[in-house]
Each structure stands twice: as structure tokens, then as C-alpha cells.
Design a protein around this motif. Structure first.
Motif, PDB file in Angstrom:
ATOM      1  N   SER A   1     -11.338  -5.300   8.909  1.00 35.69           N
ATOM      2  CA  SER A   1     -11.455  -4.029   8.760  1.00 35.69           C
ATOM      3  C   SER A   1     -10.515  -3.673   7.782  1.00 35.69           C
ATOM      4  O   SER A   1     -10.402  -2.447   7.406  1.00 35.69           O
ATOM      5  N   GLU A   2      -9.649  -4.565   7.000  1.00 35.12           N
ATOM      6  CA  GLU A   2      -8.694  -4.351   6.007  1.00 35.12           C
ATOM      7  C   GLU A   2      -7.487  -3.352   6.248  1.00 35.12           C
ATOM      8  O   GLU A   2      -6.918  -2.658   5.464  1.00 35.12           O
ATOM      9  N   ARG A   3      -7.346  -3.522   7.855  1.00 33.95           N
ATOM     10  CA  ARG A   3      -6.103  -2.902   8.139  1.00 33.95           C
ATOM     11  C   ARG A   3      -5.095  -3.950   8.382  1.00 33.95           C
ATOM     12  O   ARG A   3      -4.786  -4.216   9.233  1.00 33.95           O
ATOM     13  N   TYR A   4      -4.592  -4.453   7.253  1.00 35.16           N
ATOM     14  CA  TYR A   4      -3.605  -5.588   7.094  1.00 35.16           C
ATOM     15  C   TYR A   4      -2.407  -5.258   7.939  1.00 35.16           C
ATOM     16  O   TYR A   4      -1.946  -6.367   8.547  1.00 35.16           O
ATOM     17  N   ASP A   5      -1.813  -4.214   7.881  1.00 30.83           N
ATOM     18  CA  ASP A   5      -0.574  -3.943   8.568  1.00 30.83           C
ATOM     19  C   ASP A   5      -0.688  -4.167  10.112  1.00 30.83           C
ATOM     20  O   ASP A   5      -0.044  -4.725  10.769  1.00 30.83           O
ATOM     21  N   ARG A   6      -1.922  -3.629  10.473  1.00 32.45           N
ATOM     22  CA  ARG A   6      -2.094  -3.672  12.097  1.00 32.45           C
ATOM     23  C   ARG A   6      -2.428  -5.147  12.421  1.00 32.45           C
ATOM     24  O   ARG A   6      -1.876  -5.563  13.579  1.00 32.45           O
ATOM     25  N   GLY A   7      -3.333  -6.051  11.495  1.00 38.92           N
ATOM     26  CA  GLY A   7      -3.626  -7.200  11.860  1.00 38.92           C
ATOM     27  C   GLY A   7      -2.240  -8.105  11.813  1.00 38.92           C
ATOM     28  O   GLY A   7      -2.032  -8.981  12.876  1.00 38.92           O
TER      29      GLY A   7
ATOM     30  N   VAL B   1      -2.092  -8.764  -1.536  1.00 41.63           N
ATOM     31  CA  VAL B   1      -3.566  -8.338  -1.272  1.00 41.63           C
ATOM     32  C   VAL B   1      -3.646  -6.853  -1.599  1.00 41.63           C
ATOM     33  O   VAL B   1      -3.254  -6.176  -1.010  1.00 41.63           O
ATOM     34  N   HIS B   2      -4.770  -6.625  -2.670  1.00 43.74           N
ATOM     35  CA  HIS B   2      -5.105  -5.360  -2.887  1.00 43.74           C
ATOM     36  C   HIS B   2      -3.701  -4.452  -3.252  1.00 43.74           C
ATOM     37  O   HIS B   2      -3.486  -3.322  -2.700  1.00 43.74           O
ATOM     38  N   GLY B   3      -2.802  -5.157  -3.982  1.00 44.47           N
ATOM     39  CA  GLY B   3      -1.407  -4.367  -4.172  1.00 44.47           C
ATOM     40  C   GLY B   3      -0.405  -4.223  -3.067  1.00 44.47           C
ATOM     41  O   GLY B   3       0.399  -3.431  -3.127  1.00 44.47           O
ATOM     42  N   GLN B   4      -0.674  -4.873  -2.141  1.00 41.55           N
ATOM     43  CA  GLN B   4       0.185  -4.729  -0.829  1.00 41.55           C
ATOM     44  C   GLN B   4       0.355  -6.080  -0.246  1.00 41.55           C
ATOM     45  O   GLN B   4      -0.349  -7.019  -0.293  1.00 41.55           O
ATOM     46  N   GLU B   5       1.857  -6.314  -0.238  1.00 39.77           N
ATOM     47  CA  GLU B   5       2.473  -7.513   0.578  1.00 39.77           C
ATOM     48  C   GLU B   5       2.212  -7.491   1.781  1.00 39.77           C
ATOM     49  O   GLU B   5       2.485  -6.701   2.700  1.00 39.77           O
TER      50      GLU B   5
END
Length: 313
Positions: free
Chosen positions: A234-240, A268-272
Motif C-alpha cells: 500500500s506504499e505505507r513504507y514507514d508502517r511496513g 524509494v520515492h525520495g524516502q529512506e
């Protein structure tokens, strides 16, 4: 100031959110069990105040749910061996479930008990409750039914697996539902699979996620790992990443591997996705969790099993 005076002063600061009456003398106020923010003196006041409080209550309840969901469990869902008091392996391969008392026993204690009984020519008994070990399937199921009659969620969940293997998905679903209501993490995990596959119940994505979350909160690392995948897709990388860190901290190898892949991926997408500090901390916690499950007695049991398998060819 006396203790009674202090308690009375604190109580006076707590009042009914609807009518304003203070919680003093014989006035007993009940806190809103959803948000813990307000108090009420009666069900009528709670109902009258509901339209004003509903939105704030929902927002606070969601915050509390998030706090609970991402809190690191003190242990995995299987906990510690009740005999040696060391954490049990989360792999499920180095533990034994006793049908007589529904206790998970580590292979080290189970092996030591077996060695003692063979050496002294004793009857085979449970290493925890000393009940005679069942020798037939009928005795095994009788033990399970006794535990279920005592509202034992572990026995219910295990019988659910038996019914599932027999193709009786309705009975399996019913057993897992009752066990989950009693707080069993494995039952919640099983219900998440049932809702995903639509076995014994209509497929439902929302209920699948709910039961995954309940299992994860109870310390089930595979459920936590699966939630990590769900959030990543779901592209909620911080939660994953949070889910995978919690699972890795419990000693779950697959979650540690995913954190490694995320760390290697970098941005990824400008986010570490995973920082160097997060990865290093997870590595240390993962290794500590794995090491905590080791003991000389458990290694001896593993060596004995390897020897038996070698003799079997």
C-alpha cells in the motif's frame, strides 16, 4: 493532608461530561471505555453526550489502537517454557504441545524428561503436569475435549486445525472464533487465513487485517510480518518497516531479511526506507532474541534428534 483528602480532591476534578456532576461522595463515574478521555455518571448521560463526543472519541480510539498495534510485545505468542523459563522457539519446530494441560514445552525439557523416564524405567508422563502421555488417537482427542470443556483456547485452536485437515471448515472456523475471543494469537492468525481464502466464511479483507492485527498485538511474528507486506504494497513504507522491526525483534528471520533488502534498496520515492541506525538496532535485537532461545539442554535434544534421523536413513 490526609490520603482521604487527596483522593477527594482528585475525584472532584473528575466530572460527568454530560451533566457536570463531580465524582465525590457516593457518585461513581465510569470512564468512556473507547477513548479514556471523559467520564459519565450514568448510561443516560453517556447517551445524551454521544453526539458531541462521538468524533473525538473515534479519533482518540484510533490513536490508542495505533499505540497498541505498534507497541513491542514483551515476548512472542508462545512465551517461555514453563519448566526452564527460557523463551520458546517461534519456529514451532523445537517445541511440543502437551494435550493434557495445553502447555508448550521446549524440546530440551521434553527430551530431558524422556531420558529420565527411560533411564528409571518410568511410565511416560507430561513433563509439566505429570499426566500420563496418551498412546492412542482416542486418548489424545479425549484430552483435547477435556481442555475445551474447561474453555482452553489453545486446545480449541488445535482442534480447529484437526477439523480443517478433515475438510470441516465450518467447525474449524467456529473453534478458532471461540479461541480468538479468549485471546489466542494462533486462532486469530488462523481466522485471518480463513477470511483471506473464504474457507468456512465469506472472504473479507477487512476482517482478515483485523485478525492479523490482533495476532500481531499478541506477539505472533508471522502475522506481524504479513502486516508489513500489506503496508508495503500500500506504499505505507514507514508502517511496513515498523511491523518488520517488531517481528525481527522477536527473532523472526524473514522479517530481518526484508529489513536487509529495504536497507540495501536505500531511497524509494525520495524516502529512506530503513536507516542505518534502525537496521543495526534490529540486527542486534534479532540476534539477542534468537540467542535467548538457546541452551545446552536444547542443543542436546537437537543432537539426539539428528542422531535418530541418521539411524532412520
Amino acid at each position: 493532608m490526609s490520603t482521604d483528602s487527596v483522593e477527594a480532591e482528585i475525584a472532584a476534578d473528575i466530572y460527568c461530561a454530560s451533566c457536570g456532576i463531580a465524582g465525590v461522595d457516593d457518585i461513581k463515574l465510569k470512564i468512556c471505555d473507547a477513548c479514556d478521555l471523559v467520564h459519565y455518571c450514568s448510561d443516560e448521560c453517556k447517551q445524551d453526550h454521544s453526539p458531541k463526543h462521538e468524533q473525538l472519541c473515534k479519533e482518540r480510539a484510533a490513536e490508542l489502537r495505533e499505540e497498541l498495534l505498534f507497541r513491542q510485545p514483551e515476548s512472542s505468542h508462545v512465551g517461555d517454557c514453563p519448566i526452564c523459563c527460557l523463551p520458546l522457539s517461534i519456529s514451532g519446530k523445537r517445541v511440543a504441545l502437551m494435550s493434557c494441560c495445553s502447555k508448550w514445552i521446549c524440546d530440551g525439557c521434553d527430551h530431558a524428561n524422556g531420558v529420565r523416564q527411560r533411564r528409571e524405567n518410568l511410565q511416560a508422563t507430561c513433563p509439566f503436569c505429570r499426566h500420563r502421555v496418551p498412546t492412542t488417537h482416542k486418548e489424545l482427542e479425549a484430552n483435547a475435549m477435556k481442555r475445551i470443556a474447561a474453555n482452553d483456547p489453545v486446545a480449541m485452536a488445535q482442534l480447529g486445525f484437526t477439523r480443517e485437515n478433515e475438510g470441516d471448515y465450518d467447525s474449524a472456523f467456529g473453534l478458532w472464533t471461540k479461541a480468538a475471543e479468549l485471546g489466542d494469537a494462533i486462532a486469530h492468525w488462523s481466522l485471518s487465513i480463513a477470511y483471506a481464502k473464504g474457507e468456512g466464511v465469506e472472504a473479507d479483507q477487512a476482517k482478515k487485517i483485523y485478525h492479523l492485527e490482533e495476532a500481531a498485538i499478541a506477539g505472533h511474528p508471522q502475522s506481524r510480518h504479513n502486516l508489513g507486506y500489506y503496508e508495503m504494497r500500500s506504499e505505507r513504507y514507514d508502517r511496513g518497516v515498523k511491523h518488520w522491526i517488531i517481528a525481527a525483534n522477536l527473532g523472526y528471520d524473514e522479517a530481518m531479511q526484508m529489513l536487509k533488502e529495504c536497507y540495501k534498496a536505500g531511497v524509494v520515492h525520495g524516502q529512506e526506507v530503513v536507516s542505518k541506525e534502525e537496521f543495526a538496532a534490529a540486527l542486534r535485537a534479532h540476534q539477542a532474541a534468537v540467542d535467548a532461545t538457546k541452551s545446552p539442554q536444547r542443543e542436546e535434544a537437537a543432537e539426539y534428534l539428528r542422531f535418530k534421523l541418521m539411524l532412520q536413513g
